[in-house]
Design an enzyme around this catalytic site. Structure first.
Site, short mmCIF file in Angstrom:
data_model
loop_
_atom_site.label_atom_id
_atom_site.label_comp_id
_atom_site.label_asym_id
_atom_site.label_seq_id
_atom_site.Cartn_x
_atom_site.Cartn_y
_atom_site.Cartn_z
N SER A 142 -15.32 -2.76 -2.05
CA SER A 142 -15.40 -2.39 -3.65
C SER A 142 -17.14 -2.46 -4.81
O SER A 142 -17.78 -3.46 -4.33
CB SER A 142 -13.79 -3.25 -4.03
OG SER A 142 -13.95 -2.50 -5.92
N TYR A 155 -9.53 -10.83 -6.91
CA TYR A 155 -9.57 -9.22 -6.14
C TYR A 155 -11.52 -9.26 -5.79
O TYR A 155 -11.10 -8.51 -4.51
CB TYR A 155 -8.82 -8.08 -7.45
CG TYR A 155 -9.68 -6.66 -6.24
CD1 TYR A 155 -8.64 -6.35 -4.92
CD2 TYR A 155 -10.07 -6.47 -6.90
CE1 TYR A 155 -9.11 -4.74 -4.48
CE2 TYR A 155 -10.54 -4.68 -5.95
CZ TYR A 155 -9.79 -4.37 -4.57
OH TYR A 155 -9.89 -3.30 -4.49
N1 NAP Z 1 -8.52 3.20 -5.45
C1 NAP Z 1 -9.46 2.77 -5.79
O1 NAP Z 1 -9.80 2.85 -6.85
C2 NAP Z 1 -10.26 1.39 -5.29
C3 NAP Z 1 -11.05 1.04 -5.56
C4 NAP Z 1 -12.02 0.14 -4.12
C5 NAP Z 1 -11.90 -0.69 -3.64
N2 NAP Z 1 -10.79 0.48 -3.11
C6 NAP Z 1 -10.08 -0.69 -1.20
O2 NAP Z 1 -9.17 0.53 -1.09
C7 NAP Z 1 -8.69 0.07 -0.28
C8 NAP Z 1 -7.52 0.65 0.46
O3 NAP Z 1 -6.92 1.36 -0.72
P1 NAP Z 1 -6.18 2.97 -1.60
O4 NAP Z 1 -7.20 2.65 -2.95
O5 NAP Z 1 -6.08 3.85 -0.64
O6 NAP Z 1 -5.10 2.10 -2.46
P2 NAP Z 1 -3.49 2.29 -1.77
O7 NAP Z 1 -2.79 3.49 -1.88
O8 NAP Z 1 -2.51 1.95 -2.57
O9 NAP Z 1 -3.70 2.30 0.18
C9 NAP Z 1 -3.74 0.66 0.27
C10 NAP Z 1 -3.19 0.30 1.49
O10 NAP Z 1 -2.60 -0.65 1.96
C11 NAP Z 1 -1.27 -0.79 2.48
N3 NAP Z 1 -0.85 -1.98 2.73
C12 NAP Z 1 -0.89 -3.38 1.11
N4 NAP Z 1 -0.86 -4.50 1.70
C13 NAP Z 1 -0.75 -4.24 3.07
C14 NAP Z 1 0.14 -5.39 4.03
N5 NAP Z 1 0.71 -6.92 3.50
N6 NAP Z 1 0.25 -5.22 4.99
C15 NAP Z 1 -0.28 -3.28 5.70
N7 NAP Z 1 -0.98 -2.80 4.85
C16 NAP Z 1 -0.75 -2.88 3.44
C17 NAP Z 1 -0.36 -0.25 1.74
O11 NAP Z 1 0.34 0.24 2.90
P3 NAP Z 1 2.12 -0.68 2.80
O12 NAP Z 1 2.41 -0.80 1.39
O13 NAP Z 1 2.79 0.81 3.83
O14 NAP Z 1 1.94 -1.01 3.84
C18 NAP Z 1 -1.45 1.49 1.23
O15 NAP Z 1 -1.70 2.46 2.97
C19 NAP Z 1 -8.32 -1.29 -0.65
O16 NAP Z 1 -8.60 -2.88 0.47
C20 NAP Z 1 -8.38 -0.95 -1.92
O17 NAP Z 1 -9.08 -2.01 -2.06
C21 NAP Z 1 -10.21 1.12 -3.30
#
Ligand code: NAP
Length: 249
Positions: A142, A155
């Site tokens: 991130s 985080y």
């Molecule tokens: N969106 C942003 O602005 C942003 C910025 C920087 C980094 N990121 C990173 O991008 C990654 C993806 O996040 P996203 O933004 O796409 O958010 P999201 O839509 O909330 O997706 C998160 C995913 O992680 C899964 N997850 C959460 N806890 C889990 C567990 N214990 N075991 C297995 N799967 C789990 C969730 O699936 P289930 O709940 O079905 O398990 C979901 O599929 C994350 O690592 C986040 O930190 C996002």
């Protein structure tokens, strides 16, 4: 032939957001994708969509904090598609809050998912990658893994871990001649379900404002994953920072 044909790619956290968008794009480009997350009903629908569009996909229940779930998903990839070429370590949570809010359960949970989840994912595929002397590991850090943000002590710490871990993996792979490639992605505001895990009201409001103003689609991150995967075997593209053009980060 499509450029990612024949690649078998595991995606953790594939039930929404960046993971879902990446699964769909990689499948469109010919990859066989193996999806893991806890919400299996969502994964079933995504697999159905991919198959209906002519792609190849399978899914399995995955809680990244449970080591056996990770090894079971790796086995599923082998059983369904005959091997593993890459893993996209994407699952993560972001329950931001100031330390003074003392959300100690969330601190532990964040470390468990964002750090132990990455370790469990690597442990599930590394023996295969070492044996076949090839493999590609792509992880989502991130912009909070590049600099400090108030509210993101824990985080951000987990995302700094990802940065260090991936760089050491790359260096050791080069030193040991195992041909394991790495790419670490540092996104800024991407519109997904990520903010749903924030329980601290003021932090949630601030973040929602920021994302409403700047957020871009998760497909933008999927493009970067596909770019990294489509490089020639002798080339490692290692780090990508991406975010909205309008966001100063
Ligand atoms: N969106 C942003 O602005 C942003 C910025 C920087 C980094 N990121 C990173 O991008 C990654 C993806 O996040 P996203 O933004 O796409 O958010 P999201 O839509 O909330 O997706 C998160 C995913 O992680 C899964 N997850 C959460 N806890 C889990 C567990 N214990 N075991 C297995 N799967 C789990 C969730 O699936 P289930 O709940 O079905 O398990 C979901 O599929 C994350 O690592 C986040 O930190 C996002």
């Amino acid at each position: 032939m499509k450029d990612l044909s024949e690649k078998v790619i595991i995606i953790t956290g594939a039930s929404s957001g960046i993971g879902e968008a990446t699964a769909k794009l990689l499948a469109e480009r010919g990859a066989k994708v193996v999806l893991g997350a806890r919400r299996t009903e969502k994964l079933a629908q995504i697999v159905e969509d991919i198959q209906a569009a002519g792609g190849a996909a399978a899914y399995g229940k995955l809680d990244v904090t449970v080591p056996e779930d990770n090894t079971n998903l790796a086995q599923l990839a082998k059983d369904n598609f005959g091997g593993i070429d890459a893993i996209f370590l994407n699952a993560g949570i972001m329950p931001t809050a100031p330390l003074s809010a003392m959300k100690t359960d969330e601190w532990r949970q964040t470390v468990d998912v964002n750090v132990n989840g990455v370790l469990n994912g690597i442990a599930a595929v590394l023996p295969t990658f070492l044996e076949q002397k090839s493999g590609h590991v792509i992880a989502v850090s991130s912009v909070a893994g590049l600099k400090a943000y108030p509210g993101s002590a824990v985080y951000g710490g987990t995302k700094w871990f990802v940065r260090d871990f991936m760089e050491v993996l790359r260096m050791e792979s080069a030193l040991e001649g195992t041909n394991i490639r790495t790419a670490t992605i540092y996104p800024a505001a991407i519109n997904t379900e990520l903010l749903d895990s924030i329980t601290h009201e003021q932090s949630a409001e601030q973040m929602e404002g920021l994302y409403q103003q700047h957020g871009i689609a998760p497909e933008r991150v999927a493009n970067v994953v596909a770019f990294a995967l489509s490089q020639p075997e002798d080339t490692n593209v290692n780090e990508f920072t991406l975010g909205p053009t309008t966001q100063p980060w």
